[in-house]
Design a protein around this motif. Structure first.
Motif, PDB file in Angstrom:
ATOM      1  N   GLY A  66      22.640  98.862  32.134  1.00 45.93           N
ATOM      2  CA  GLY A  66      23.948  99.002  32.778  1.00 45.93           C
ATOM      3  C   GLY A  66      24.967  99.625  31.828  1.00 45.93           C
ATOM      4  O   GLY A  66      25.778 100.464  32.234  1.00 45.93           O
ATOM      5  N   LEU A  67      24.923  99.209  30.566  1.00 48.19           N
ATOM      6  CA  LEU A  67      25.870  99.752  29.591  1.00 48.19           C
ATOM      7  C   LEU A  67      25.635 101.247  29.365  1.00 48.19           C
ATOM      8  O   LEU A  67      26.569 102.047  29.326  1.00 48.19           O
ATOM      9  CB  LEU A  67      25.746  98.994  28.261  1.00 48.19           C
ATOM     10  CG  LEU A  67      26.340  97.586  28.262  1.00 48.19           C
ATOM     11  CD1 LEU A  67      25.864  96.792  27.050  1.00 48.19           C
ATOM     12  CD2 LEU A  67      27.872  97.640  28.289  1.00 48.19           C
ATOM     13  N   GLU A  68      24.362 101.611  29.244  1.00 45.86           N
ATOM     14  CA  GLU A  68      24.056 103.035  29.040  1.00 45.86           C
ATOM     15  C   GLU A  68      24.421 103.836  30.289  1.00 45.86           C
ATOM     16  O   GLU A  68      24.998 104.933  30.194  1.00 45.86           O
ATOM     17  CB  GLU A  68      22.579 103.241  28.672  1.00 45.86           C
ATOM     18  CG  GLU A  68      22.292 104.700  28.366  1.00 45.86           C
ATOM     19  CD  GLU A  68      20.863 104.990  27.917  1.00 45.86           C
ATOM     20  OE1 GLU A  68      20.095 104.044  27.640  1.00 45.86           O
ATOM     21  OE2 GLU A  68      20.527 106.199  27.864  1.00 45.86           O
ATOM     22  N   VAL A 135      34.916  98.407  24.745  1.00 49.52           N
ATOM     23  CA  VAL A 135      35.169  97.150  24.028  1.00 49.52           C
ATOM     24  C   VAL A 135      34.108  96.114  24.396  1.00 49.52           C
ATOM     25  O   VAL A 135      33.602  96.113  25.516  1.00 49.52           O
ATOM     26  CB  VAL A 135      36.604  96.633  24.338  1.00 49.52           C
ATOM     27  CG1 VAL A 135      36.831  96.412  25.825  1.00 49.52           C
ATOM     28  CG2 VAL A 135      36.920  95.355  23.573  1.00 49.52           C
ATOM     29  N   VAL A 136      33.788  95.247  23.448  1.00 46.48           N
ATOM     30  CA  VAL A 136      32.842  94.150  23.680  1.00 46.48           C
ATOM     31  C   VAL A 136      33.658  92.867  23.827  1.00 46.48           C
ATOM     32  O   VAL A 136      34.452  92.535  22.944  1.00 46.48           O
ATOM     33  CB  VAL A 136      31.856  94.024  22.502  1.00 46.48           C
ATOM     34  CG1 VAL A 136      30.883  92.875  22.745  1.00 46.48           C
ATOM     35  CG2 VAL A 136      31.090  95.327  22.299  1.00 46.48           C
ATOM     36  N   HIS A 137      33.459  92.165  24.933  1.00 44.07           N
ATOM     37  CA  HIS A 137      34.242  90.944  25.175  1.00 44.07           C
ATOM     38  C   HIS A 137      33.869  89.877  24.143  1.00 44.07           C
ATOM     39  O   HIS A 137      34.694  89.445  23.359  1.00 44.07           O
ATOM     40  CB  HIS A 137      33.993  90.464  26.611  1.00 44.07           C
ATOM     41  CG  HIS A 137      34.958  89.418  27.088  1.00 44.07           C
ATOM     42  ND1 HIS A 137      34.743  88.693  28.225  1.00 44.07           N
ATOM     43  CD2 HIS A 137      36.141  88.980  26.588  1.00 44.07           C
ATOM     44  CE1 HIS A 137      35.761  87.862  28.412  1.00 44.07           C
ATOM     45  NE2 HIS A 137      36.610  88.014  27.423  1.00 44.07           N
ATOM     46  N   VAL A 164      33.786  97.643  29.525  1.00 46.07           N
ATOM     47  CA  VAL A 164      33.690  96.361  28.819  1.00 46.07           C
ATOM     48  C   VAL A 164      32.255  95.864  28.800  1.00 46.07           C
ATOM     49  O   VAL A 164      31.621  95.717  29.853  1.00 46.07           O
ATOM     50  CB  VAL A 164      34.581  95.290  29.506  1.00 46.07           C
ATOM     51  CG1 VAL A 164      34.517  93.972  28.739  1.00 46.07           C
ATOM     52  CG2 VAL A 164      36.023  95.777  29.615  1.00 46.07           C
ATOM     53  N   ASP A 165      31.741  95.595  27.598  1.00 50.64           N
ATOM     54  CA  ASP A 165      30.458  94.914  27.462  1.00 50.64           C
ATOM     55  C   ASP A 165      30.741  93.417  27.585  1.00 50.64           C
ATOM     56  O   ASP A 165      31.219  92.786  26.646  1.00 50.64           O
ATOM     57  CB  ASP A 165      29.844  95.252  26.091  1.00 50.64           C
ATOM     58  CG  ASP A 165      28.542  94.481  25.833  1.00 50.64           C
ATOM     59  OD1 ASP A 165      28.238  93.526  26.582  1.00 50.64           O
ATOM     60  OD2 ASP A 165      27.845  94.834  24.865  1.00 50.64           O
ATOM     61  N   ALA A 166      30.483  92.904  28.798  1.00 46.97           N
ATOM     62  CA  ALA A 166      30.709  91.476  29.065  1.00 46.97           C
ATOM     63  C   ALA A 166      29.363  90.783  29.221  1.00 46.97           C
ATOM     64  O   ALA A 166      29.223  89.818  29.981  1.00 46.97           O
ATOM     65  CB  ALA A 166      31.560  91.314  30.323  1.00 46.97           C
ATOM     66  N   ALA A 167      28.377  91.283  28.475  1.00 46.94           N
ATOM     67  CA  ALA A 167      26.994  90.795  28.619  1.00 46.94           C
ATOM     68  C   ALA A 167      26.925  89.281  28.556  1.00 46.94           C
ATOM     69  O   ALA A 167      26.342  88.635  29.423  1.00 46.94           O
ATOM     70  CB  ALA A 167      26.117  91.399  27.536  1.00 46.94           C
ATOM     71  N   SER A 168      27.529  88.713  27.515  1.00 47.07           N
ATOM     72  CA  SER A 168      27.323  87.287  27.287  1.00 47.07           C
ATOM     73  C   SER A 168      28.422  86.432  27.902  1.00 47.07           C
ATOM     74  O   SER A 168      28.331  85.215  27.884  1.00 47.07           O
ATOM     75  CB  SER A 168      27.226  87.010  25.786  1.00 47.07           C
ATOM     76  OG  SER A 168      28.402  87.445  25.136  1.00 47.07           O
ATOM     77  N   THR A 169      29.475  87.053  28.442  1.00 47.85           N
ATOM     78  CA  THR A 169      30.587  86.249  28.945  1.00 47.85           C
ATOM     79  C   THR A 169      30.585  86.127  30.469  1.00 47.85           C
ATOM     80  O   THR A 169      31.079  85.134  31.001  1.00 47.85           O
ATOM     81  CB  THR A 169      31.930  86.841  28.487  1.00 47.85           C
ATOM     82  OG1 THR A 169      31.980  88.226  28.833  1.00 47.85           O
ATOM     83  CG2 THR A 169      32.109  86.683  27.002  1.00 47.85           C
ATOM     84  N   SER A 189      22.329  89.136  33.381  1.00 50.43           N
ATOM     85  CA  SER A 189      21.909  88.033  34.250  1.00 50.43           C
ATOM     86  C   SER A 189      21.459  86.814  33.445  1.00 50.43           C
ATOM     87  O   SER A 189      21.594  85.676  33.895  1.00 50.43           O
ATOM     88  CB  SER A 189      20.765  88.521  35.154  1.00 50.43           C
ATOM     89  OG  SER A 189      19.776  89.217  34.405  1.00 50.43           O
ATOM     90  N   GLN A 190      20.926  87.057  32.257  1.00 50.32           N
ATOM     91  CA  GLN A 190      20.205  85.998  31.533  1.00 50.32           C
ATOM     92  C   GLN A 190      21.036  85.213  30.524  1.00 50.32           C
ATOM     93  O   GLN A 190      20.488  84.495  29.715  1.00 50.32           O
ATOM     94  CB  GLN A 190      18.994  86.620  30.809  1.00 50.32           C
ATOM     95  CG  GLN A 190      19.307  87.348  29.507  1.00 50.32           C
ATOM     96  CD  GLN A 190      19.728  88.787  29.693  1.00 50.32           C
ATOM     97  OE1 GLN A 190      20.146  89.185  30.770  1.00 50.32           O
ATOM     98  NE2 GLN A 190      19.638  89.589  28.634  1.00 50.32           N
ATOM     99  N   LYS A 191      22.341  85.395  30.555  1.00 48.04           N
ATOM    100  CA  LYS A 191      23.153  84.663  29.571  1.00 48.04           C
ATOM    101  C   LYS A 191      23.809  83.479  30.281  1.00 48.04           C
ATOM    102  O   LYS A 191      23.130  82.560  30.668  1.00 48.04           O
ATOM    103  CB  LYS A 191      24.138  85.620  28.910  1.00 48.04           C
ATOM    104  CG  LYS A 191      23.436  86.849  28.282  1.00 48.04           C
ATOM    105  CD  LYS A 191      23.312  86.786  26.797  1.00 48.04           C
ATOM    106  CE  LYS A 191      22.411  87.849  26.221  1.00 48.04           C
ATOM    107  NZ  LYS A 191      23.089  88.903  25.480  1.00 48.04           N
ATOM    108  N   CYS A 192      25.136  83.512  30.487  1.00 47.77           N
ATOM    109  CA  CYS A 192      25.801  82.308  31.034  1.00 47.77           C
ATOM    110  C   CYS A 192      25.389  81.962  32.459  1.00 47.77           C
ATOM    111  O   CYS A 192      25.506  80.814  32.871  1.00 47.77           O
ATOM    112  CB  CYS A 192      27.312  82.460  30.934  1.00 47.77           C
ATOM    113  SG  CYS A 192      27.887  82.390  29.224  1.00 47.77           S
TER     114      CYS A 192
HETATM  115  C1  LIG Z   1      22.837  90.131  25.118  1.00 51.21           C
HETATM  116  C2  LIG Z   1      23.799  91.206  24.898  1.00 51.21           C
HETATM  117  C3  LIG Z   1      23.495  92.519  25.240  1.00 51.21           C
HETATM  118  C4  LIG Z   1      22.134  92.897  25.727  1.00 51.21           C
HETATM  119  O1  LIG Z   1      21.301  92.891  24.619  1.00 51.21           O
HETATM  120  P1  LIG Z   1      19.775  92.428  24.567  1.00 51.21           P
HETATM  121  O2  LIG Z   1      19.390  92.728  23.164  1.00 51.21           O
HETATM  122  O3  LIG Z   1      19.025  93.228  25.549  1.00 51.21           O
HETATM  123  O4  LIG Z   1      19.755  90.967  24.886  1.00 51.21           O
HETATM  124  C5  LIG Z   1      24.479  93.492  25.069  1.00 51.21           C
HETATM  125  N1  LIG Z   1      25.705  93.166  24.590  1.00 51.21           N
HETATM  126  C6  LIG Z   1      26.031  91.917  24.238  1.00 51.21           C
HETATM  127  C7  LIG Z   1      27.401  91.613  23.708  1.00 51.21           C
HETATM  128  C8  LIG Z   1      25.092  90.888  24.391  1.00 51.21           C
HETATM  129  O5  LIG Z   1      25.396  89.622  24.061  1.00 51.21           O
END
Ligand SMILES: *Cc1c(COP(=O)(O)O)cnc(C)c1O
Length: 389
Positions: A66-68, A135-137, A164-169, A189-192
């Protein structure tokens, strides 16, 4: 090796029994009304958690996809981008932006710090040609949180889009794309949420769609194409490809559970677990990696390790001796991490993480006040639970 007893790593997080059950839903044809209904419901549930009217896009692929996809869709050659770097994922975004032909300006702070919105304002005032702010949250490897709620309105006022990279939030703490004026947010999907690995959960503003439509370099007829999702699925109800059916049932179930618990309570669990964990870390005589508690993330606690032990050694030791999975630093420093994500933000999970860190360090010859740490965390869990109940 036997499966782990406790996964305290900051993602992929453990899934609830209900989410695991949903993964066993029979696999159906993607255009079957049963699946289409679940897919729409998952989208609506994500929108409700994020309080957003923007389009929700659920792309199949871990959120790096998604980020790419978002970055490739927004960036055209020569475009001036402001990339905010407070950790590993911010650094990686800068490398991507350059490889897609952007002219990249960066604000970079030490990995134990967060981005100051005043600095973003200063740079954007000086450089009016910036069209995109990335930006990364929460920098998950560092355990820090950047106030994207302040950065979104600053960027919008300067006619720059935000990614915004909100991957973990996403799902574990407040994230409001509309109110915060964020153009594309990408969560995992796999974080919070505690859903399976494999879905990029995204929100896209009208402003972002306009920019993507006008970008000749935006991917089309590609697994990375956002515009295909807009034109085929959102506008015509036809999937551009077969989605990950099982993962999608997992996301739907996980979001349903968050809504049933109540979004505010679900967020409060993450905050409570992190506060208790930080109290335990300090009472044990260890130090948080984050420069201050004010910028510490609610979804993960990063702990600085003494020089005599490295993160991989400690993580390997507690996994093999105690069956507990902790997070290593992913190269951000000599750091061990305890995740507070979904299931592990509940109950006494932080104590398991602290026990593993403290007992592991004692085994490896580091003197820590394990009892004091566990007592402080237990007391904090008790007090905070009352406060929030
Ligand atoms: C988990 C995460 C990703 C995705 O990374 P993976 O290595 O595939 O788990 C991207 N950005 C952030 C800030 C993350 O916490």
């Amino acid at each position: 090796m036997e499966e782990s007893a406790f996964m305290l790593n900051p993602g992929p997080a453990s899934a609830s029994s209900r989410t695991l059950g949903a993964l066993a839903t029979p696999i159906t044809y993607q255009n079957d009304p049963f699946f289409v209904e679940h897919f729409h419901r998952a989208e609506r549930r994500v929108a409700e958690i994020l309080e957003t009217q923007q389009d929700v896009v659920l792309m199949q692929g871990e959120c790096m996809l998604g980020l790419e996809a978002a970055a490739r869709s927004l960036v055209s050659p020569g475009m001036v981008c402001l990339n905010l770097v407070s950790g590993i994922y911010g650094k990686g975004m800068g490398a991507w932006l350059r490889s897609f032909g952007a002219q990249v300006i960066e604000i970079e702070v030490p990995f134990n710090d967060a981005i100051d919105p005043a600095e973003v304002q200063r740079v954007l005032d000086e450089r009016s040609e910036v069209r995109l702010v990335t930006v990364v949250h929460s920098e998950t490897p560092c355990g820090t949180l950047t106030p994207v709620q302040e950065i979104g309105p600053i960027a919008r006022a300067h006619d720059a889009l935000t990614l915004v990279d909100a991957a973990s939030t996403l799902g574990g703490l407040p994230l409001h794309p509309d109110e915060w004026k964020l153009d594309i947010c990408v969560g995992a999907s796999q974080k919070c949420l505690g859903a399976p690995v494999g879905i990029s959960i995204m929100t896209v503003s009208d402003e972002a769609w306009d920019a993507i439509r006008q970008n000749p370099q935006a991917p089309r007829a590609s697994i990375l194409s956002l515009i295909d999702w807009k034109e085929l699925w959102i506008e015509q109800g036809r999937f551009p490809l077969a989605p990950s059916i099982s993962d999608m049932y997992g996301v739907d179930a996980a979001c349903g559970e968050v809504l049933e618990i109540g979004v505010a309570e679900y967020f409060a669990r993450h905050e409570r677990a992190a506060r208790a964990c930080r109290a335990g870390v300090k009472a044990m005589g260890l130090e948080l990696f984050a420069r201050s508690e004010a910028i510490a993330s609610p979804c993960v606690t990063a702990i600085a390790l003494p020089d005599s032990v490295n993160d991989l050694q400690l993580c390997g030791h507690v996994r093999s001796r105690y069956g507990v999975v902790l997070g290593d630093s992913e190269g951000a420093g000599n750091i061990v991490r305890i995740g507070h994500m979904g299931v592990t933000a509940r109950s006494f999970y932080p104590l398991v993480g602290l026990s593993a860190v403290g007992r592991g360090l004692l085994d490896l010859g580091v003197d820590v006040s394990l009892g004091d740490g566990l007592e402080a965390a237990t007391m904090a869990i008790g007090e905070l639970a009352l406060e929030i109940a």
